[in-house]
Each structure stands twice: as C-alpha cells, then as structure tokens.
Design an enzyme around this catalytic site. Structure first.
Site, PDB file in Angstrom:
ATOM      1  N   ARG A  89      49.383  49.174  36.396  1.00 34.12           N
ATOM      2  CA  ARG A  89      50.463  49.500  37.328  1.00 34.12           C
ATOM      3  C   ARG A  89      51.821  49.509  36.639  1.00 34.12           C
ATOM      4  O   ARG A  89      52.047  48.790  35.676  1.00 34.12           O
ATOM      5  CB  ARG A  89      50.504  48.449  38.456  1.00 34.12           C
ATOM      6  CG  ARG A  89      49.427  48.642  39.467  1.00 34.12           C
ATOM      7  CD  ARG A  89      49.770  47.910  40.744  1.00 34.12           C
ATOM      8  NE  ARG A  89      49.586  46.463  40.609  1.00 34.12           N
ATOM      9  CZ  ARG A  89      49.977  45.601  41.524  1.00 34.12           C
ATOM     10  NH1 ARG A  89      50.612  46.014  42.604  1.00 34.12           N
ATOM     11  NH2 ARG A  89      49.754  44.313  41.369  1.00 34.12           N
ATOM     12  N   ARG A 158      46.308  31.841  40.633  1.00 36.00           N
ATOM     13  CA  ARG A 158      47.731  32.040  40.937  1.00 36.00           C
ATOM     14  C   ARG A 158      48.185  31.118  42.071  1.00 36.00           C
ATOM     15  O   ARG A 158      49.275  30.535  42.012  1.00 36.00           O
ATOM     16  CB  ARG A 158      47.980  33.515  41.298  1.00 36.00           C
ATOM     17  CG  ARG A 158      47.962  34.434  40.093  1.00 36.00           C
ATOM     18  CD  ARG A 158      48.041  35.906  40.477  1.00 36.00           C
ATOM     19  NE  ARG A 158      48.266  36.731  39.280  1.00 36.00           N
ATOM     20  CZ  ARG A 158      48.050  38.043  39.215  1.00 36.00           C
ATOM     21  NH1 ARG A 158      47.604  38.692  40.279  1.00 36.00           N
ATOM     22  NH2 ARG A 158      48.283  38.697  38.104  1.00 36.00           N
ATOM     23  N   HIS A 182      41.493  42.174  46.907  1.00 33.46           N
ATOM     24  CA  HIS A 182      42.514  41.959  45.887  1.00 33.46           C
ATOM     25  C   HIS A 182      43.695  42.831  46.275  1.00 33.46           C
ATOM     26  O   HIS A 182      43.768  43.997  45.931  1.00 33.46           O
ATOM     27  CB  HIS A 182      41.964  42.370  44.523  1.00 33.46           C
ATOM     28  CG  HIS A 182      42.835  41.977  43.371  1.00 33.46           C
ATOM     29  ND1 HIS A 182      43.415  40.733  43.257  1.00 33.46           N
ATOM     30  CD2 HIS A 182      43.214  42.666  42.272  1.00 33.46           C
ATOM     31  CE1 HIS A 182      44.106  40.679  42.132  1.00 33.46           C
ATOM     32  NE2 HIS A 182      44.005  41.834  41.530  1.00 33.46           N
TER      33      HIS A 182
END
Length: 316
Positions: A89, A158, A182
């Site tokens: 990305r 995370r 996700h």
C-alpha cells in the site's frame, strides 16, 4: 528428508520473512523467489553470509522467476509456501485498492505452487488478505485447510503492544485477541483480553479500549503514513514466520489465522479470522472460543462483508 520452505516475493516483507525463517534453524532450506533478476540470489547470499555470526545452518537459495513459470522448479518439495508477492500500500490507499492488480499476481503464483509444490501448506500475506487467501485456494485447488492467511497474529500483536504501551507494562503480561477480517471489519475480542490475568476492562476504561481498538484496526495505515514509501514488514514478517514454523514443526499451536470456516460460530463457507490449531497439514481445526453476544455479532458481520468480496475474486 529435511524441511523446505519457500517465500514468494523478495520485497521487504518477503526478505525479512526469509531471514526470520532461516534464523529459526528448523528448515534445511529457505527458497526466496522474485521476478527481479538477481535480487533473490543477492539477498540469499547476504543472509547465508550471516550464518557464522548468528549461528544457524539453514541454507537460503534465491531464484529469479519468469512470467511463464520459469524458475519455479526450485520450490519443488516445499512443505510450506509463503506468498508475499504483490504491491504494497501507499499512503491513502486501502487494502481493497490493491484487489485488481494483486489478484492477477496471486493467481499466477498459486498456479505455479500447485504445479511444483502440490503437497505444500500455503500461507498468504498479500493484500487484501481475506480475498487473496480465498483466491489462492481456488487457484491451487488445494484442500481448504492447506491454504490460510496471515492477519490475526499481526493484528493481535498490534493490539497487545498498544495496550502494553498505554499501561506501561511488559508486553508478555498482556494477552489480547482479534478475529474477523484484516481491515475495517476486524473484531477485537475484549472478553479474551487480560493484563497480568485481570480482565482488560478492570484496568482500562471502555473509552481507552475503544481508542486502542481503532488504532489496531488502522495499524497498517498508521505505519504506511509514517513511512510514506512502502508498508509494514517487521511485525508482519514475524507473524508469517511464526505461522510457517508452527506448520513445519507440527506444533499444534492455537493462533489467530485467516482460515476456512464451515459451521463454526454459526458461520459457513467463508475465509475468516478465527483461532486455528496449526500443524503439518495446515489448519487442523478451527477453535471455537466463547464470545459475548456483541463479539459474535461482530464476527458474523465481518463474515458477510468478506463473503461478498471473496465471491468476486473467483472471476479475477
């Protein structure tokens, strides 16, 4: 015969995954492939030269692959194949923005994996993750339990890291769990989150928990925005390598993965982030955890959101 693992794609994610897998020293061979001529061989040589310093014996082999499957014979006999190939990305992009371009890449890679490593367990990490996992299963024709996606390990890590930082406690004292997809329909499971064995809700306000949930959901985008060129790879590669090791060592570890769900939680016929018991054949079973009504509703909502998109990839 020794264990062999292949990592497809020698970008930052793939090379870091290959390095971690080599340093585990549980494989005889790590094969790293890429379409850029010489790049995987150069990286393999570099990692191999670190062996005397780090003290591992696993050999890394770098192979350039061509558009018509040239070079893929090097992956023959792989026990595990990690697919990292595809574009990362850029700032402002969603994971879904990558669907069109990465579906072509993942389909081609999957077809070559089916041809040269027909007994492998495939771990997909290319984005958009849930859709690419479904596509890889369709393109390989492998049993669904042998194709899985990496997301939950990363998202959970995370979340754990954010909670530990917010409370100023060691990460090992925090346990969290995220399921679902996700991306936007990620479902953190607060009922399974603890700090030193105490429920997270006892040590943190509901508002703060929600803030960290949102941060976890946007965890990849936060890294992308800071880097400006490329996306996260240290934590994602640690997650993918951990999954590959669990498969290769037939460990039976129960970790959050993107797996085929068929009846569990009242959900059927979709790849979704759930707890899976991993072993030599891939996902031995989906582990049904006890969820609150709100968490279960979130998981079902995530399933319907990804189901529609996974249906689309069949024609890509």
């Amino acid at each position: 015969m020794g264990k062999k693992v292949t990592v497809v794609g020698a970008g930052f994610y793939g090379t870091t995954t290959a390095q971690r897998l080599a340093e585990y020293d549980v494989f005889d061979t790590v094969v790293l492939t890429d379409i850029v001529d010489g790049k995987p061989a150069g990286i393999a040589l570099d990692i191999n030269q670190s062996r005397p310093i780090e003290g591992f014996e696993t050999t890394v082999v770098g192979v350039t692959t061509g558009p018509n499957g040239e070079g893929y014979e090097a992956i023959e006999g792989s026990d595990v194949v990690v697919i990292t190939a595809g574009l990362p990305r850029k700032p402002g992009m969603s994971r879904m923005d990558l669907l069109g371009v990465n579906s072509k890449i993942v389909r081609q890679v999957s077809e070559n994996v089916a041809k040269y490593a027909p007994n492998a367990v495939v771990i997909v990490v290319s984005n958009p993750l849930d859709e690419m996992t479904a596509l890889a299963q369709q393109a390989t024709g492998f049993p669904k339990e042998r194709v899985l996606g990496q997301a939950g390990v990363l998202d959970t890590a995370r979340f754990t890291n954010s909670v530990a930082e917010a409370l100023g406690v060691p990460v090992k004292s925090v346990k969290t769990l995220t399921l679902g997809s996700h991306g936007d329909t990620m479902v953190p499971i607060p009922s399974h989150c603890t700090v030193d064995g105490k429920p997270l809700s006892d040590v943190m306000s509901a508002e703060k928990i929600e803030e960290l949930v949102v941060r976890t959901r946007n965890g990849g985008a936060e890294v992308v925005a800071l880097l400006k060129t490329g996306s996260a790879y240290y934590a994602p590669s640690a997650a993918a390598a951990r999954m590959a090791r669990a498969v290769a060592t037939d460990s039976g570890e129960v970790i959050p993965v993107c797996a085929w769900v068929d009846g569990q939680f009242g959900i059927s016929g979709v790849y979704l982030g759930v707890l899976g018991e991993l072993g030599a054949g891939g996902v031995r079973k989906v582990v049904e955890t006890t969820l609150t009504d709100t968490e279960l509703a979130g998981l079902k909502e995530a399933a319907e959101a990804v189901r529609a998109k996974q249906a689309d990839v069949a024609n890509m």
